[in-house]
Design an enzyme around this catalytic site. Structure first.
Site, PDB file in Angstrom:
ATOM      1  N   VAL A   1      -2.759  -6.885   4.428  1.00 15.75           N
ATOM      2  CA  VAL A   1      -4.185  -7.391   5.202  1.00 15.75           C
ATOM      3  C   VAL A   1      -4.989  -8.406   4.571  1.00 15.75           C
ATOM      4  O   VAL A   1      -5.925  -8.763   4.907  1.00 15.75           O
ATOM      5  CB  VAL A   1      -5.041  -6.163   4.700  1.00 15.75           C
ATOM      6  CG1 VAL A   1      -4.059  -4.869   5.309  1.00 15.75           C
ATOM      7  CG2 VAL A   1      -5.706  -5.695   3.414  1.00 15.75           C
ATOM      8  N   LYS A  42       4.748 -11.382  -9.230  1.00 15.28           N
ATOM      9  CA  LYS A  42       3.641 -11.057  -9.484  1.00 15.28           C
ATOM     10  C   LYS A  42       4.318 -11.805 -11.294  1.00 15.28           C
ATOM     11  O   LYS A  42       3.501 -11.814 -12.296  1.00 15.28           O
ATOM     12  CB  LYS A  42       2.605  -9.990 -10.029  1.00 15.28           C
ATOM     13  CG  LYS A  42       1.788  -9.599  -8.562  1.00 15.28           C
ATOM     14  CD  LYS A  42       1.292  -8.351  -8.754  1.00 15.28           C
ATOM     15  CE  LYS A  42       0.988  -8.210  -7.267  1.00 15.28           C
ATOM     16  NZ  LYS A  42       0.152  -7.306  -7.682  1.00 15.28           N
ATOM     17  N   ASP A  53      -6.712  -7.724 -10.115  1.00 10.98           N
ATOM     18  CA  ASP A  53      -5.793  -6.702  -9.695  1.00 10.98           C
ATOM     19  C   ASP A  53      -6.767  -5.729 -10.960  1.00 10.98           C
ATOM     20  O   ASP A  53      -7.201  -4.310 -10.998  1.00 10.98           O
ATOM     21  CB  ASP A  53      -4.532  -6.081  -9.774  1.00 10.98           C
ATOM     22  CG  ASP A  53      -3.367  -6.426  -8.635  1.00 10.98           C
ATOM     23  OD1 ASP A  53      -4.313  -6.304  -7.498  1.00 10.98           O
ATOM     24  OD2 ASP A  53      -2.521  -6.278  -8.973  1.00 10.98           O
ATOM     25  N   GLU A  85      10.905   7.113 -18.237  1.00 12.69           N
ATOM     26  CA  GLU A  85       9.971   7.182 -19.786  1.00 12.69           C
ATOM     27  C   GLU A  85      10.365   6.177 -20.276  1.00 12.69           C
ATOM     28  O   GLU A  85       8.837   5.443 -20.655  1.00 12.69           O
ATOM     29  CB  GLU A  85      10.922   8.500 -20.563  1.00 12.69           C
ATOM     30  CG  GLU A  85      10.439   9.778 -19.711  1.00 12.69           C
ATOM     31  CD  GLU A  85      10.437  11.008 -20.961  1.00 12.69           C
ATOM     32  OE1 GLU A  85       9.936  12.152 -20.215  1.00 12.69           O
ATOM     33  OE2 GLU A  85      10.615  11.053 -22.353  1.00 12.69           O
ATOM     34  N   THR A 122      -4.993   4.513  -6.354  1.00 15.77           N
ATOM     35  CA  THR A 122      -5.024   3.327  -5.474  1.00 15.77           C
ATOM     36  C   THR A 122      -3.943   2.914  -4.500  1.00 15.77           C
ATOM     37  O   THR A 122      -4.132   1.321  -3.895  1.00 15.77           O
ATOM     38  CB  THR A 122      -4.064   2.684  -6.420  1.00 15.77           C
ATOM     39  OG1 THR A 122      -1.986   2.443  -6.742  1.00 15.77           O
ATOM     40  CG2 THR A 122      -4.266   2.366  -8.345  1.00 15.77           C
TER      41      THR A 122
HETATM   42  N1  LIG Z   1      -5.510  -0.974  -4.270  1.00 18.49           N
HETATM   43  C1  LIG Z   1      -4.746  -2.161  -4.630  1.00 18.49           C
HETATM   44  O1  LIG Z   1      -5.720  -3.762  -5.079  1.00 18.49           O
HETATM   45  C2  LIG Z   1      -2.866  -1.701  -5.211  1.00 18.49           C
HETATM   46  C3  LIG Z   1      -2.917  -3.269  -6.328  1.00 18.49           C
HETATM   47  C4  LIG Z   1      -1.864  -2.800  -6.122  1.00 18.49           C
HETATM   48  C5  LIG Z   1      -0.733  -2.068  -6.287  1.00 18.49           C
HETATM   49  N2  LIG Z   1      -1.354  -1.390  -5.668  1.00 18.49           N
HETATM   50  C6  LIG Z   1      -0.652   0.455  -5.627  1.00 18.49           C
HETATM   51  O2  LIG Z   1      -0.078   0.622  -7.232  1.00 18.49           O
HETATM   52  C7  LIG Z   1       1.337   1.016  -6.314  1.00 18.49           C
HETATM   53  C8  LIG Z   1       2.065   0.359  -7.339  1.00 18.49           C
HETATM   54  O3  LIG Z   1       2.492  -0.654  -6.859  1.00 18.49           O
HETATM   55  P1  LIG Z   1       3.401  -1.751  -7.924  1.00 18.49           P
HETATM   56  O4  LIG Z   1       3.207  -3.432  -8.427  1.00 18.49           O
HETATM   57  O5  LIG Z   1       3.122  -1.368 -10.038  1.00 18.49           O
HETATM   58  O6  LIG Z   1       5.022  -1.556  -8.372  1.00 18.49           O
HETATM   59  P2  LIG Z   1       5.881  -1.336  -8.694  1.00 18.49           P
HETATM   60  O7  LIG Z   1       5.579  -2.460 -10.039  1.00 18.49           O
HETATM   61  O8  LIG Z   1       7.064  -0.935  -8.354  1.00 18.49           O
HETATM   62  O9  LIG Z   1       6.045   0.019  -9.960  1.00 18.49           O
HETATM   63  C9  LIG Z   1       6.109   1.711  -9.297  1.00 18.49           C
HETATM   64  C10 LIG Z   1       6.014   2.853 -10.170  1.00 18.49           C
HETATM   65  O10 LIG Z   1       5.525   3.901  -9.154  1.00 18.49           O
HETATM   66  C11 LIG Z   1       6.405   5.000 -10.266  1.00 18.49           C
HETATM   67  N3  LIG Z   1       7.004   5.095  -8.879  1.00 18.49           N
HETATM   68  C12 LIG Z   1       7.774   4.373  -7.669  1.00 18.49           C
HETATM   69  N4  LIG Z   1       8.692   6.196  -7.182  1.00 18.49           N
HETATM   70  C13 LIG Z   1       8.592   7.063  -7.739  1.00 18.49           C
HETATM   71  C14 LIG Z   1       8.484   8.180  -7.073  1.00 18.49           C
HETATM   72  N5  LIG Z   1       8.972   8.601  -5.621  1.00 18.49           N
HETATM   73  N6  LIG Z   1       8.067   9.278  -7.953  1.00 18.49           N
HETATM   74  C15 LIG Z   1       7.565   9.087  -8.964  1.00 18.49           C
HETATM   75  N7  LIG Z   1       6.905   7.503  -9.328  1.00 18.49           N
HETATM   76  C16 LIG Z   1       7.561   6.768  -8.329  1.00 18.49           C
HETATM   77  C17 LIG Z   1       7.447   3.629 -10.860  1.00 18.49           C
HETATM   78  O11 LIG Z   1       8.030   4.928 -11.797  1.00 18.49           O
HETATM   79  P3  LIG Z   1      10.021   4.419 -12.119  1.00 18.49           P
HETATM   80  O12 LIG Z   1       9.752   3.289 -13.367  1.00 18.49           O
HETATM   81  O13 LIG Z   1       9.891   5.963 -12.564  1.00 18.49           O
HETATM   82  O14 LIG Z   1      10.342   3.230 -11.569  1.00 18.49           O
HETATM   83  C18 LIG Z   1       6.494   2.647 -10.626  1.00 18.49           C
HETATM   84  O15 LIG Z   1       6.109   2.969 -12.193  1.00 18.49           O
HETATM   85  C19 LIG Z   1       1.293   0.333  -4.730  1.00 18.49           C
HETATM   86  O16 LIG Z   1       2.587   0.807  -4.004  1.00 18.49           O
HETATM   87  C20 LIG Z   1       0.372   0.543  -4.104  1.00 18.49           C
HETATM   88  O17 LIG Z   1       0.143   1.236  -3.116  1.00 18.49           O
HETATM   89  C21 LIG Z   1      -2.983  -0.808  -5.128  1.00 18.49           C
END
Ligand SMILES: NC(=O)c1ccc[n+]([C@@H]2O[C@H](COP(=O)([O-])OP(=O)(O)OC[C@H]3O[C@@H](n4cnc5c(N)ncnc54)[C@H](OP(=O)(O)O)[C@@H]3O)[C@@H](O)[C@H]2O)c1
Length: 271
Positions: free
Chosen positions: A15, A65, A99, A149, A213
């Site tokens: 977006v 990132k 962020d 973990e 988030t």
């Molecule tokens: N609002 C905002 O501005 C903003 C900005 C950035 C991100 N976000 C949100 O944050 C989310 C994560 O982004 P990220 O960049 O941190 O992604 P990322 O680096 O891929 O990390 C994903 C995290 O979610 C966990 N996870 C994924 N699927 C899961 C499941 N089914 N059950 C339990 N844990 C699960 C992963 O655990 P493992 O380590 O076990 O894989 C990891 O800790 C995004 O999907 C988005 O919705 C929002």
């Protein structure tokens, strides 16, 4: 006309173009913002190309990132977090993490103070990292839990150099007392696991603050449950718009039109 954009893979649902183009229009800035799908193996070429084309600034999203730090000069916070989401093309390519700022601002705008509070973060990926570093910097105690973990423990090890941070396995969360719960996983997100909660519903107790988030949908299952239980809620969309607003400020030096950006982001999400 100045050119800005977002690089990611995939990126077509972002977006950010709607949000930044609306801001440029509102501020009468002669600029355009586009999205560029860049595969991981092409990241270096994309940054070089952007430099050569005179692009002024880029947002950086999944999966670039962390890798982008090797191709730019990060500020102290981006270096500490180990990830950047905003590049400014100057004499050098400067990298920032907005962020972290976006998350803090979303909490602040909801009237939630974090200093001295215990905050449970679910997740240990990029978003969780940015939020954990930001929170300990503001004097909060951070508790991290994560499905994997090892990844959670690594985040805690990194954050502990700067403040109070511990890891608690998901199976032991019931005993924990905390003031704020933050979902930094995609659980609950449309197209991934809509309608699902990232933790046991027992953890959502009256009186805590719940920050999701995930911003699509805005009213996630977690937010709905938190509201039903009388918790104060903080929306992912606010974090998203604040991180974008901060990037706008870094690029232009101007105060961003937050309301215009939020309206454009909401409209783009509805589409
Ligand atoms: N609002 C905002 O501005 C903003 C900005 C950035 C991100 N976000 C949100 O944050 C989310 C994560 O982004 P990220 O960049 O941190 O992604 P990322 O680096 O891929 O990390 C994903 C995290 O979610 C966990 N996870 C994924 N699927 C899961 C499941 N089914 N059950 C339990 N844990 C699960 C992963 O655990 P493992 O380590 O076990 O894989 C990891 O800790 C995004 O999907 C988005 O919705 C929002």
């Amino acid at each position: 006309m100045d050119c800005y954009g977002v690089i990611g893979h995939p990126v077509k649902h972002s977006v950010s173009p709607a949000m930044h183009n609306a801001a440029f229009r509102a501020m009468k800035i002669d600029a355009v913002y586009a999205s560029f799908d860049v595969k991981p193996e092409d990241l270096k070429k994309a940054i070089e190309g952007a430099k050569a084309l005179g692009i002024k600034g880029l947002n950086v999203t999944i999966p670039h990132k962390e890798e982008v730090l090797k191709l730019a000069k990060p500020d102290e916070l981006a270096l500490r977090i180990g990830a950047a989401n905003t590049l400014k093309f100057d004499e050098e390519v400067l990298a920032y993490n907005t962020d972290a700022y976006g998350a803090l601002k979303a909490l602040e705008n909801a009237g939630v103070g974090v200093s001295g509070k215990t905050v449970l973060i679910i997740g240990a990926g990029g978003a969780a990292r940015a939020i954990a570093f930001a929170l300990v910097g503001e004097g909060a105690t951070v508790v991290v839990t994560n499905r994997t973990e090892q990844r959670g423990l690594k985040l805690v090890q990194d954050v502990r150099k700067y403040g109070e941070c511990v890891f608690v396995p998901m199976s032991e969360l019931e005993k924990l007392r905390f003031d704020i719960l933050i979902n930094a996983t995609p659980v609950g997100m449309s197209g991934y696991m809509p309608g699902k909660l990232p933790v046991d519903s027992k953890l959502i107790k009256e009186g805590i603050v719940v920050f999701d988030t995930v911003y699509n949908p805005m009213e996630t299952a977690l937010i709905k449950l938190a509201k039903m239980r009388g918790c104060k809620v903080v929306y992912g969309i606010d974090m998203l718009v604040h991180q974008g607003a901060r990037a706008f400020e870094i690029w232009t030096g101007l105060s961003p039109p937050f309301d215009v950006m939020k309206k454009a982001a909401l409209n783009a999400l509805e589409r």
